[in-house]
Enzyme design. Structure first.
Site, mmCIF file in Angstrom:
data_model
loop_
_atom_site.group_PDB
_atom_site.id
_atom_site.type_symbol
_atom_site.label_atom_id
_atom_site.label_comp_id
_atom_site.label_asym_id
_atom_site.label_seq_id
_atom_site.Cartn_x
_atom_site.Cartn_y
_atom_site.Cartn_z
ATOM 1 C CB CYS A 120 -0.937 0.196 1.154
ATOM 2 S SG CYS A 120 -2.105 -1.414 1.336
ATOM 3 C CG HIS A 262 -3.192 3.402 2.503
ATOM 4 N ND1 HIS A 262 -3.605 2.935 1.171
ATOM 5 C CD2 HIS A 262 -3.277 2.265 3.096
ATOM 6 C CE1 HIS A 262 -4.114 1.594 1.191
ATOM 7 N NE2 HIS A 262 -3.877 1.254 2.650
ATOM 8 C CG ASN A 292 -6.486 -0.702 1.243
ATOM 9 O OD1 ASN A 292 -5.797 -0.186 0.296
ATOM 10 N ND2 ASN A 292 -6.063 -1.418 2.210
HETATM 11 N N1 COA Z 1 -18.021 -8.520 9.162
HETATM 12 C C1 COA Z 1 -18.575 -8.944 10.258
HETATM 13 N N2 COA Z 1 -17.661 -9.344 11.300
HETATM 14 C C2 COA Z 1 -16.377 -9.240 10.969
HETATM 15 C C3 COA Z 1 -15.885 -8.786 9.664
HETATM 16 C C4 COA Z 1 -16.650 -8.547 8.882
HETATM 17 N N3 COA Z 1 -16.485 -8.139 7.677
HETATM 18 N N4 COA Z 1 -14.450 -8.855 9.828
HETATM 19 C C5 COA Z 1 -14.028 -9.069 10.912
HETATM 20 N N5 COA Z 1 -15.473 -9.218 11.773
HETATM 21 C C6 COA Z 1 -15.143 -9.567 13.179
HETATM 22 C C7 COA Z 1 -13.899 -10.477 13.610
HETATM 23 O O1 COA Z 1 -14.064 -11.932 13.240
HETATM 24 C C8 COA Z 1 -14.236 -10.302 15.101
HETATM 25 O O2 COA Z 1 -14.969 -11.315 15.576
HETATM 26 P P1 COA Z 1 -14.690 -11.834 17.243
HETATM 27 O O3 COA Z 1 -14.728 -10.903 18.016
HETATM 28 O O4 COA Z 1 -16.033 -13.062 16.976
HETATM 29 O O5 COA Z 1 -13.625 -12.477 16.852
HETATM 30 C C9 COA Z 1 -14.713 -8.962 15.251
HETATM 31 O O6 COA Z 1 -15.317 -8.527 13.984
HETATM 32 C C10 COA Z 1 -13.837 -7.761 15.831
HETATM 33 O O7 COA Z 1 -12.751 -7.791 15.007
HETATM 34 P P2 COA Z 1 -11.584 -7.078 15.176
HETATM 35 O O8 COA Z 1 -10.459 -7.387 14.266
HETATM 36 O O9 COA Z 1 -11.414 -6.545 16.523
HETATM 37 O O10 COA Z 1 -12.367 -5.692 14.386
HETATM 38 P P3 COA Z 1 -11.736 -4.318 14.160
HETATM 39 O O11 COA Z 1 -12.663 -3.392 14.656
HETATM 40 O O12 COA Z 1 -10.289 -4.216 14.568
HETATM 41 O O13 COA Z 1 -11.922 -4.187 12.567
HETATM 42 C C11 COA Z 1 -10.605 -4.444 10.478
HETATM 43 C C12 COA Z 1 -11.078 -5.183 11.721
HETATM 44 C C13 COA Z 1 -9.979 -5.398 9.792
HETATM 45 C C14 COA Z 1 -11.601 -3.719 9.736
HETATM 46 C C15 COA Z 1 -9.657 -3.362 11.137
HETATM 47 O O14 COA Z 1 -8.623 -3.911 12.236
HETATM 48 C C16 COA Z 1 -8.721 -2.693 10.107
HETATM 49 O O15 COA Z 1 -9.147 -1.831 9.311
HETATM 50 N N6 COA Z 1 -7.256 -2.933 10.297
HETATM 51 C C17 COA Z 1 -6.384 -2.549 9.060
HETATM 52 C C18 COA Z 1 -6.531 -3.089 7.982
HETATM 53 C C19 COA Z 1 -5.799 -2.588 6.818
HETATM 54 O O16 COA Z 1 -5.802 -1.380 6.676
HETATM 55 N N7 COA Z 1 -5.217 -3.087 6.122
HETATM 56 C C20 COA Z 1 -4.364 -2.735 4.941
HETATM 57 C C21 COA Z 1 -3.433 -1.782 5.620
HETATM 58 S S1 COA Z 1 -2.364 -1.311 4.399
#
Ligand code: COA
Length: 351
Positions: A120, A262, A292
């Site tokens: 990214c 980003h 993204n």
């Molecule tokens: N729909 C529903 N539930 C989802 C889901 C989706 N699309 N994706 C994840 N979950 C669930 C998880 O499984 C977890 O369930 P659990 O509590 O039963 O284990 C719950 O939601 C919370 O997960 P968590 O990872 O704590 O959520 P979050 O608020 O951190 O959001 C992301 C997850 C991935 C959206 C977030 O961490 C994020 O944006 N991270 C950065 C990703 C990124 O930018 N990547 C590229 C970088 S260059």
């Protein structure tokens, strides 16, 4: 006044197939409400069977070259383009690089053309490479493209990554100029931390796995991400890189008119904006409409802001990115006047 790379063209492209959150909710255990609340994303685009990263790169590159012709009023501007740098981590083939084919299809055969891989952050790395070649006198005019098709490496059953990533391409044309001109890139901060390589990875398909001469474990061919750690690292490293760059060029966060960061997650954008003392309306946001798009993210957000005229001539703009590697990078410029940017078909469609 010293030689510098000056932005003189900008364009973008997304595929024709839109995937709204409701389409994912119909296939996976997720919902429009969860995706919107946790990421801010409402739609992404994916390529059709048989399409490839270079198709999007060529479309965005063509628009950026056209933008440069119109902006500079020079119909022969392409003749001086002597460099194509393509940021991608989803090349058309493992070998060779995709950039030479893109250059060829744009009528730029013969020019230096190579790929840069920083996930990214790829576009920021590519921009720094091209700008450095221009300031060193090794190039006169460069087409810098960020293009990725992550839909081709995502696990179809992974609700988290499928909710986030979309396909797209964005491109900028840089010309040789001077650092006192609007549009001049005023400096760069680039960095990496390989100790975090496992946080964003495709385990199989490279030399580490192929040298074993055995099939990879199921699922290792797909993109994998540690969402929570990546979130924290993204906020930390984009904020730090932005501050380092601001110190280097003598600006403060409060001097900025616009942050083009980003497009990973609206909560990440807000957190970085806060660290820089910016209001929410100073953040460029198009992740709601395209998700993204990895290496395309920063130039597509830039194109979107230019088209919607939230970027005004003279604005102090900071670009910052973060990605796998881990990698990060930032640059800044005064937004140039009269940059002609064509709408990106699809990106502005109603949600
Ligand atoms: N729909 C529903 N539930 C989802 C889901 C989706 N699309 N994706 C994840 N979950 C669930 C998880 O499984 C977890 O369930 P659990 O509590 O039963 O284990 C719950 O939601 C919370 O997960 P968590 O990872 O704590 O959520 P979050 O608020 O951190 O959001 C992301 C997850 C991935 C959206 C977030 O961490 C994020 O944006 N991270 C950065 C990703 C990124 O930018 N990547 C590229 C970088 S260059």
């Amino acid at each position: 006044m010293t030689r510098a790379a000056v932005v003189c063209g900008l364009g973008g492209a997304v595929p024709s197939t839109a995937v709204p959150n409701s389409a994912l909710a119909a296939q996976l255990d997720t919902s429009d409400a969860w995706i919107r609340a946790r990421t801010g994303i409402r739609r992404r685009y994916v390529i059709a069977p048989g399409e490839a990263t270079s198709d999007l790169a060529v479309a965005a590159g063509r628009r950026a070259l056209d933008s440069a012709r119109r902006t500079t009023g020079d119909p022969h501007a392409d003749h001086t383009t002597d460099l194509v740098v393509l940021a991608t981590s989803t090349p058309d083939h493992p070998c060779p690089a995709t950039a030479p084919a893109v250059a060829h299809r744009l009528g730029l055969s013969g020019v230096a053309a190579f790929d840069v891989g920083a996930v990214c952050t790829g576009f920021l790395y590519a921009l720094a490479t091209a700008a450095s070649m221009i300031t060193a006198g090794a190039a006169q005019r460069a087409l810098v493209i960020g293009a990725d098709t992550f839909s081709t490496i995502l696990d179809p059953a992974d609700r988290t990554t499928r909710a986030i990533f979309g396909d797209g391409a964005g491109a900028v044309v840089l010309r040789a100029g001077t650092d006192d001109e609007p549009g001049a890139l005023l400096g760069f901060d680039l960095g990496s931390d390989g100790s975090g390589a496992e946080l964003i990875t495709v385990r199989a398909g490279g030399s580490r796995q192929r040298s074993t001469a055995t099939p990879p474990p199921a699922g290792d061919e797909f993109f994998a991400m540690e969402g929570r750690s990546v979130f924290t690292e993204a906020v930390l490293n984009m904020s730090k890189s932005a501050h380092t760059l601001l110190d280097r060029i003598g600006w403060r966060g409060t001097d900025l008119d616009r942050l083009v960061a980003h497009q990973a997650n609206i909560r990440i954008l807000r957190a970085v904006g806060e660290q820089l003392g910016l209001a929410e309306d100073q953040l460029a946001v198009n992740l709601d409409r395209v998700g993204n798009t990895v290496a395309a993210s920063v130039p597509l957000a830039l194109a979107d802001a230019a088209i919607r005229r939230t970027l005004r001539p003279g604005d102090r703009v900071l670009l910052t990115g973060f990605g796998g590697g881990l990698t990060w990078g930032s640059t800044a410029l005064h937004w140039p006047s009269a940059l002609h940017v064509e709408p990106v078909p699809g990106m502005a469609d109603p949600l």
